[in-house]
Scaffold this motif. Sequence first.
Motif, PDB file in Angstrom:
ATOM      1  N   LEU A 149       3.300  23.183  92.132  1.00 27.30           N
ATOM      2  CA  LEU A 149       2.584  23.332  93.678  1.00 27.30           C
ATOM      3  C   LEU A 149       3.723  23.959  94.587  1.00 27.30           C
ATOM      4  O   LEU A 149       3.227  24.699  95.630  1.00 27.30           O
ATOM      5  CB  LEU A 149       2.250  21.732  94.012  1.00 27.30           C
ATOM      6  CG  LEU A 149       1.111  21.031  93.363  1.00 27.30           C
ATOM      7  CD1 LEU A 149       0.888  19.489  93.627  1.00 27.30           C
ATOM      8  CD2 LEU A 149       0.020  22.104  93.522  1.00 27.30           C
ATOM      9  N   THR A 150       4.888  23.836  94.481  1.00 28.84           N
ATOM     10  CA  THR A 150       5.734  24.451  95.499  1.00 28.84           C
ATOM     11  C   THR A 150       5.838  25.928  95.244  1.00 28.84           C
ATOM     12  O   THR A 150       5.601  26.650  96.312  1.00 28.84           O
ATOM     13  CB  THR A 150       7.395  23.924  95.134  1.00 28.84           C
ATOM     14  OG1 THR A 150       7.356  22.418  95.382  1.00 28.84           O
ATOM     15  CG2 THR A 150       8.199  24.661  95.949  1.00 28.84           C
ATOM     16  N   TRP A 151       5.776  26.255  94.048  1.00 34.21           N
ATOM     17  CA  TRP A 151       5.769  27.638  93.922  1.00 34.21           C
ATOM     18  C   TRP A 151       4.463  28.330  94.366  1.00 34.21           C
ATOM     19  O   TRP A 151       4.335  29.544  95.164  1.00 34.21           O
ATOM     20  CB  TRP A 151       5.634  27.925  92.142  1.00 34.21           C
ATOM     21  CG  TRP A 151       5.516  29.477  91.731  1.00 34.21           C
ATOM     22  CD1 TRP A 151       6.431  30.489  92.036  1.00 34.21           C
ATOM     23  CD2 TRP A 151       4.269  30.133  91.625  1.00 34.21           C
ATOM     24  NE1 TRP A 151       5.955  31.603  91.723  1.00 34.21           N
ATOM     25  CE2 TRP A 151       4.682  31.411  91.450  1.00 34.21           C
ATOM     26  CE3 TRP A 151       3.146  29.613  91.329  1.00 34.21           C
ATOM     27  CZ2 TRP A 151       3.615  32.247  90.928  1.00 34.21           C
ATOM     28  CZ3 TRP A 151       2.037  30.688  90.863  1.00 34.21           C
ATOM     29  CH2 TRP A 151       2.390  32.036  90.675  1.00 34.21           C
ATOM     30  N   ILE A 152       3.394  27.769  94.155  1.00 32.18           N
ATOM     31  CA  ILE A 152       1.963  28.043  94.927  1.00 32.18           C
ATOM     32  C   ILE A 152       2.309  28.088  96.411  1.00 32.18           C
ATOM     33  O   ILE A 152       1.488  29.234  97.036  1.00 32.18           O
ATOM     34  CB  ILE A 152       0.787  27.147  94.633  1.00 32.18           C
ATOM     35  CG1 ILE A 152       0.526  27.304  92.941  1.00 32.18           C
ATOM     36  CG2 ILE A 152      -0.578  27.599  95.237  1.00 32.18           C
ATOM     37  CD1 ILE A 152      -0.278  26.557  92.500  1.00 32.18           C
ATOM     38  N   GLY A 153       2.780  27.094  96.986  1.00 37.48           N
ATOM     39  CA  GLY A 153       2.924  27.078  98.469  1.00 37.48           C
ATOM     40  C   GLY A 153       3.721  28.408  99.013  1.00 37.48           C
ATOM     41  O   GLY A 153       3.467  28.937  99.823  1.00 37.48           O
ATOM     42  N   ARG A 154       4.836  28.611  98.153  1.00 36.53           N
ATOM     43  CA  ARG A 154       5.682  29.340  98.599  1.00 36.53           C
ATOM     44  C   ARG A 154       5.272  30.886  98.476  1.00 36.53           C
ATOM     45  O   ARG A 154       5.510  31.986  99.420  1.00 36.53           O
ATOM     46  CB  ARG A 154       6.927  29.386  97.625  1.00 36.53           C
ATOM     47  CG  ARG A 154       8.093  28.482  97.938  1.00 36.53           C
ATOM     48  CD  ARG A 154       9.205  28.223  97.005  1.00 36.53           C
ATOM     49  NE  ARG A 154       9.942  29.396  96.779  1.00 36.53           N
ATOM     50  CZ  ARG A 154      10.792  29.815  97.412  1.00 36.53           C
ATOM     51  NH1 ARG A 154      11.273  28.881  98.416  1.00 36.53           N
ATOM     52  NH2 ARG A 154      11.499  30.928  97.378  1.00 36.53           N
ATOM     53  N   HIS A 204       5.969  15.072  87.099  1.00 39.31           N
ATOM     54  CA  HIS A 204       6.295  15.671  88.390  1.00 39.31           C
ATOM     55  C   HIS A 204       7.580  16.421  88.643  1.00 39.31           C
ATOM     56  O   HIS A 204       7.598  17.685  89.125  1.00 39.31           O
ATOM     57  CB  HIS A 204       6.544  14.208  89.502  1.00 39.31           C
ATOM     58  CG  HIS A 204       5.535  13.375  89.592  1.00 39.31           C
ATOM     59  ND1 HIS A 204       5.354  12.157  90.435  1.00 39.31           N
ATOM     60  CD2 HIS A 204       4.340  13.313  88.962  1.00 39.31           C
ATOM     61  CE1 HIS A 204       4.433  11.596  90.220  1.00 39.31           C
ATOM     62  NE2 HIS A 204       3.552  12.139  89.408  1.00 39.31           N
ATOM     63  N   LYS A 205       8.530  16.346  87.790  1.00 42.90           N
ATOM     64  CA  LYS A 205      10.065  16.847  87.872  1.00 42.90           C
ATOM     65  C   LYS A 205       9.732  18.357  87.358  1.00 42.90           C
ATOM     66  O   LYS A 205      10.292  19.314  87.952  1.00 42.90           O
ATOM     67  CB  LYS A 205      10.930  16.246  87.077  1.00 42.90           C
ATOM     68  CG  LYS A 205      12.314  16.884  87.186  1.00 42.90           C
ATOM     69  CD  LYS A 205      13.298  16.060  86.464  1.00 42.90           C
ATOM     70  CE  LYS A 205      14.864  16.716  86.705  1.00 42.90           C
ATOM     71  NZ  LYS A 205      15.675  15.748  85.987  1.00 42.90           N
ATOM     72  N   TYR A 206       8.905  18.396  86.162  1.00 42.52           N
ATOM     73  CA  TYR A 206       8.884  19.757  85.432  1.00 42.52           C
ATOM     74  C   TYR A 206       7.600  20.414  85.283  1.00 42.52           C
ATOM     75  O   TYR A 206       7.444  21.469  85.275  1.00 42.52           O
ATOM     76  CB  TYR A 206       9.102  19.545  83.964  1.00 42.52           C
ATOM     77  CG  TYR A 206      10.564  18.856  83.684  1.00 42.52           C
ATOM     78  CD1 TYR A 206      11.743  19.560  84.092  1.00 42.52           C
ATOM     79  CD2 TYR A 206      10.726  17.643  83.284  1.00 42.52           C
ATOM     80  CE1 TYR A 206      12.868  19.182  83.915  1.00 42.52           C
ATOM     81  CE2 TYR A 206      12.129  16.999  82.918  1.00 42.52           C
ATOM     82  CZ  TYR A 206      13.151  17.841  83.301  1.00 42.52           C
ATOM     83  OH  TYR A 206      14.192  17.609  82.979  1.00 42.52           O
ATOM     84  N   LEU A 207       6.648  19.927  86.069  1.00 39.40           N
ATOM     85  CA  LEU A 207       5.146  20.400  86.313  1.00 39.40           C
ATOM     86  C   LEU A 207       4.771  20.352  87.718  1.00 39.40           C
ATOM     87  O   LEU A 207       4.684  21.445  88.379  1.00 39.40           O
ATOM     88  CB  LEU A 207       4.290  19.781  85.361  1.00 39.40           C
ATOM     89  CG  LEU A 207       2.768  20.498  85.391  1.00 39.40           C
ATOM     90  CD1 LEU A 207       2.954  21.933  84.900  1.00 39.40           C
ATOM     91  CD2 LEU A 207       1.952  19.773  84.513  1.00 39.40           C
ATOM     92  N   GLY A 208       4.361  19.235  88.214  1.00 43.15           N
ATOM     93  CA  GLY A 208       3.652  19.009  89.324  1.00 43.15           C
ATOM     94  C   GLY A 208       4.516  19.605  90.718  1.00 43.15           C
ATOM     95  O   GLY A 208       3.972  20.515  91.131  1.00 43.15           O
TER      96      GLY A 208
END
Length: 397
Positions: free
Chosen positions: A141-146, A133-137
């Motif tokens: 997902l946050t980068w995609i959303g941004r 979760h910390k290094y991938l998920g």
Amino acid sequence: MTIPHTELTILMPCLNEAETLAVCIDKAKGYLDRSGVNGEVLIADNGSTDGSQEIARSHGARVVDVPVKGYGAALIGGSEAAAGDYVIMGDADDSYDFTSLDPFLERLRAGDDLVMGNRFLGGIEPGAMPPLHKYLGNPVLTWIGRILFRSPIRDFHCGLRGYNRQSILDLELCTTGMEYASEMVVKSTLAGLRVSEVPTTLSKDGRSRPPHLRSWRDGWRHLRFLLIFSPNWLFLIPGLIALVLGIGGSLALLLGPARIGPVGLDIASQVYLAALATVGYQSILFGVLTKLYAEREGFRLPRGRNFTWLAKRMTLEALALVGFGLFLIGLIGLIIQLAAWGSQGYGPLDAADTVRVAVPAALMMILGAQTIMAGLFLGILTIPTRSVDVMRGRSND
């Protein structure tokens, strides 16, 4: 006697959190007492069977039962039942610090509609977040959303966040699972609400059992939600580019071989360009139908003027007519080739010349058939159903 106005509701979704619920409630009530904020602690119980409801009431929290299962469903039910003007939500597993809510309340009082916690700025205790979760998920997902939604938030999935209750209720959030976390951020951004973030900490939760979160399943649900809300960038625009290049190139090669610098293009290139056009057209249809389906299911997607114009004219009958026209163009090409072949006594043909004409003709027939089938599917989507109409408060008339 005048009942004091409730400014803040501290909301916790709960499903069998007997191990940690009491300490979370005590911390939240301690914050309200120390800060002088007039508020309440509200537990949105999602069907606990371990006595969580009794624990909550014995520690001074109000409990609302939410029968619809799911993280999002619990928070939607809790938000609707909240008495406060502002809501600060957080998990009941003792991973978030309910004693340090001042930064959230300050931003809410300043007029922000949604205030997100950022665990990467505030600090993540060792062992509190799985490396996946910390290094991938979360970062991906946050980068995609941004990127897709131009959101300023850098931690899309922080469970500790505050919001103006009425502003969020007006968004009509509707996902019942873990993707609710993404839906809140995305819809707030698209609606032009004032969104900000403050540092917060994440501690290792105090439960002895595994968390409710399932990494791959819930990660996919978040990603699926982002895809539904961004058909323009993922389907419509790439599909349009592929369609134009595919059809343009295929028709250009109908006149004969061509060269682009040192690269020679001929029949094989024409076949692949036709395939590119087919995939691109399918992507466009998928993007449009995805938008229409999402709106039918209650999602409030952003609508540009061009899409609104298109949606009004995309009917089963219109698509069937367009599809028939495209198919007819291809069929005419086929008939012309058959007539030419018959005039030669149905003998051997020049393979290159035959394929050069057959490829764009077949392409038109394929696109026509795709359009007709898309129209039939659109007709299925637009059949009035009682469940959807009741959910939207509409009649079938």
